[in-house]
Design an enzyme around this catalytic site. Structure first.
Site, PDB file in Angstrom:
ATOM      1  N   LYS A 168       0.854  -1.187   0.000  1.00  0.00           N
ATOM      2  CA  LYS A 168       0.000   0.000   0.000  1.00  0.00           C
ATOM      3  C   LYS A 168       0.892   1.241   0.000  1.00  0.00           C
ATOM      4  O   LYS A 168       1.938   1.261   0.680  1.00  0.00           O
ATOM      5  CB  LYS A 168      -0.890  -0.021   1.255  1.00  0.00           C
ATOM      6  CG  LYS A 168      -1.878   1.139   1.342  1.00  0.00           C
ATOM      7  CD  LYS A 168      -2.802   0.989   2.543  1.00  0.00           C
ATOM      8  CE  LYS A 168      -3.819   2.102   2.677  1.00  0.00           C
ATOM      9  NZ  LYS A 168      -4.708   1.944   3.838  1.00  0.00           N
TER      10      LYS A 168
ATOM     11  N   SER B 179      -9.749   2.274   3.075  1.00  0.00           N
ATOM     12  CA  SER B 179      -8.853   2.984   2.188  1.00  0.00           C
ATOM     13  C   SER B 179      -7.939   2.070   1.379  1.00  0.00           C
ATOM     14  O   SER B 179      -7.336   2.512   0.401  1.00  0.00           O
ATOM     15  CB  SER B 179      -7.995   3.953   3.004  1.00  0.00           C
ATOM     16  OG  SER B 179      -7.174   3.250   3.923  1.00  0.00           O
TER      17      SER B 179
ATOM     18  N   SER C 167      -9.924  -0.101   7.319  1.00  0.00           N
ATOM     19  CA  SER C 167      -9.403  -0.029   5.950  1.00  0.00           C
ATOM     20  C   SER C 167      -8.798  -1.310   5.396  1.00  0.00           C
ATOM     21  O   SER C 167      -8.417  -1.345   4.229  1.00  0.00           O
ATOM     22  CB  SER C 167      -8.358   1.070   5.852  1.00  0.00           C
ATOM     23  OG  SER C 167      -9.006   2.300   5.708  1.00  0.00           O
TER      24      SER C 167
HETATM   25  N1  GLN Z   1     -12.979   4.516   6.625  1.00  0.00           N
HETATM   26  C1  GLN Z   1     -12.270   4.961   7.802  1.00  0.00           C
HETATM   27  C2  GLN Z   1     -11.843   6.407   7.617  1.00  0.00           C
HETATM   28  O1  GLN Z   1     -12.090   6.958   6.589  1.00  0.00           O
HETATM   29  C3  GLN Z   1     -11.112   4.069   8.084  1.00  0.00           C
HETATM   30  C4  GLN Z   1      -9.886   4.407   7.362  1.00  0.00           C
HETATM   31  C5  GLN Z   1      -8.731   3.532   7.710  1.00  0.00           C
HETATM   32  O2  GLN Z   1      -8.898   2.519   8.395  1.00  0.00           O
HETATM   33  N2  GLN Z   1      -7.553   3.956   7.295  1.00  0.00           N
HETATM   34  O3  GLN Z   1     -11.255   6.985   8.498  1.00  0.00           O
END
Ligand code: GLN
Length: 494
Positions: free
Chosen positions: A86, A161, A185
């Site tokens: 990532k 994400s 995410s």
């Molecule tokens: N969807 C969550 C956010 O937007 C989690 C993001 C993540 O785990 N990096 O913060």
């Protein structure tokens, strides 16, 4: 060895990491051949937009080095196996952007500990994966470099994400991908793309060289085809890192040790609050069937209660935004990446740099975070959220007195379409309902493919375990995957 034919390359890409390791051991394939096979697939599936930076010459150099290590008699479960990272893990040989314009073209002078540990184990990097900007999002629509498509349905999001990571593993562009989970995410994209996504205990993987979003939550983990593959990579990836002040100093362990364990007597907690409003019937049905399969294999189901879990969303969005506003102050046009081209004084330079460099969602979080930390609001928001966070963690502690793992849904529905939620931040934030409680508690949690819903889009079963109990959680997932084949299904055209 000869170049793999198209058919063989296709078969290789459908092998699990564990099977690829056997082929390498038996010298039926070389690391270079494997790397070529995946590089070729990445090229052919560019429409998914899963990768942000691919450098075949560097990948092939790493593969040749792995083959040389094998030729000298060295063995290792990961030696010669491809992986993709990532784009929030910093890398020396590939750009690192966190999918932000702010870091366009940025090159780190060192590798993140996780990247380095996996390279030491002989893994061959295929490059960097798209994601939401600074890992903020649930759909990958916040990437400054365009969204990633869901391999099951190009009109659906791959989750976020870590959408590049999930799409890459689902489309078999890599046997495994690193990812990060701050509030879901890893699990949500895994659920949306039918792959296995695992977040270990907070503090178990190093955060050194992982671009910071919310430091008290950020946790590195993996997207894989199976729980077994995840356990093997965790063996090389998790461990104490003196360079990370929140890294936990515990002896290393073998994460594969529960893979042979039966489910007899394992207590599976089913939180009643996870089966209430907001859960679509098709997801509930698939998740309940999966829990039934665990019971059929001898697990004992117990009802548990997490009464404050529903407060997870407001608590998470206060805490995570507060930490983000502080972490992202480092992008000032001086230290990293972009600087506005035309500006007046120093303040103007910073203002313009940040206005041009950050996308809308990142700016929204910085604003919310700065607000909840400011004088007069700190007690009402940040402090209050921190207290409720404690309560949520305590409720998990009590639940784990009655069960070994907790099972439930990952998301309320299957992957949604592009644009369906991006105009409404609150609707988007609500996709994290079932994943943020585990993040706030810092416990290990994963998503295991357990069926398909509307339009053939995948559904995930969430498993959670107490702190440091990821090996047992992976063991339960492994038993489930031995009895089902959801994880082995691939999208059409893959
Ligand atoms: N969807 C969550 C956010 O937007 C989690 C993001 C993540 O785990 N990096 O913060």
């Amino acid at each position: 060895m000869t170049e793999p034919t198209h058919g063989l390359a296709h078969e290789l890409a459908h092998c699990t990491l564990t099977q690829l390791g056997d082929l390498l051991d038996r010298r039926e394939v070389s690391a270079v051949e494997l790397a070529r096979c995946y590089l070729d697939r990445i090229e052919r599936h560019r429409a998914l937009n899963a990768f942000l930076d691919v450098r075949p010459e560097i990948t092939l150099g790493q593969a040749r080095a792995a083959d040389e290590r094998r030729a000298r008699g060295e063995r290792g479960a990961l030696l010669g196996i491809p992986i993709a990272h990532k784009d929030v893990f910093v890398t020396r040989d590939w750009n690192t952007t966190a999918a932000s314009r702010m870091l366009e073209g940025y090159r780190s002078s060192f590798d993140a500990t996780v990247v380095d540990a996996l390279a030491q184990a002989g893994m061959v990097s295929l490059g960097k994966l798209n994601c939401d900007e600074f890992a903020m999002g649930s759909s990958n629509e916040n990437s400054a470099y365009g969204p990633v498509r869901n391999p099951w349905d190009h009109g659906a999001v791959p989750g976020g994400s870590s959408g590049g990571s999930s799409a890459a593993v689902a489309a078999r562009l890599a046997p495994v991908a690193t990812a990060t989970d701050t509030g879901g995410s890893i699990r949500e994209p895994a659920a949306f793309t039918g792959v296995t996504g695992t977040k270990p205990t907070y503090g178990r993987p190093s955060r050194w060289g992982m671009i910071a979003f919310a430091s008290s939550l950020d946790t590195a983990g993996l997207l894989t085809q199976t729980a077994e593959d995840c356990a093997r990579v965790f063996n090389a990836m998790l461990g104490f890192d003196p360079k990370d002040s929140t890294s936990i100093d515990r002896p290393t362990e073998d994460y594969t040790r529960f893979l042979g364990a039966e489910l007899d007597g394992v207590r599976v907690g089913v939180p009643k609050e996870f089966f209430a409003d907001g859960l679509e019937p098709e997801v509930e049905a698939a998740v309940r069937t999966a829990i039934g399969e665990l019971e059929r294999q001898g697990a004992k189901l117990v009802e548990v209660s997490l009464p404050s879990a529903a407060l997870g969303i407001p608590v998470y969005y206060v805490v995570a935004s507060a930490e983000a506003s502080s972490n992202l102050s480092r992008y000032d046009g001086v230290r990293y990446g972009r600087r506005a081209e035309a500006y007046g004084d120093l303040l103007d330079m910073m203002r313009k740099t940040r206005a041009q460099g950050f996308g809308a969602e990142v700016k929204r979080r910085i604003l919310v975070g700065t607000y909840v930390l400011s004088h007069g609001y700190y007690d009402a928001y940040f402090l209050q959220a921190s207290k409720v966070r404690r309560v949520i963690a305590e409720e998990f502690r009590q639940a784990f007195a009655a069960c070994d793992v907790i099972a439930g849904p990952v998301t309320g529905g299957v992957a949604f379409g592009f644009g369906e939620k991006s105009a409404d931040p609150v609707a988007m934030y609500l996709s994290d309902l079932y994943t943020v409680p585990g993040s706030l508690a810092g416990i290990p949690a994963m998503s295991v493919p357990c069926g398909f819903g509307r339009a053939g889009r995948p559904i995930g079963l969430q498993l959670m375990a107490n702190h440091f109990d990821e090996a047992r959680m992976l063991g339960v997932a492994h038993r489930y995957q031995q009895a089902t084949d959801w994880h082995a299904r691939v999208p059409a055209g893959v």
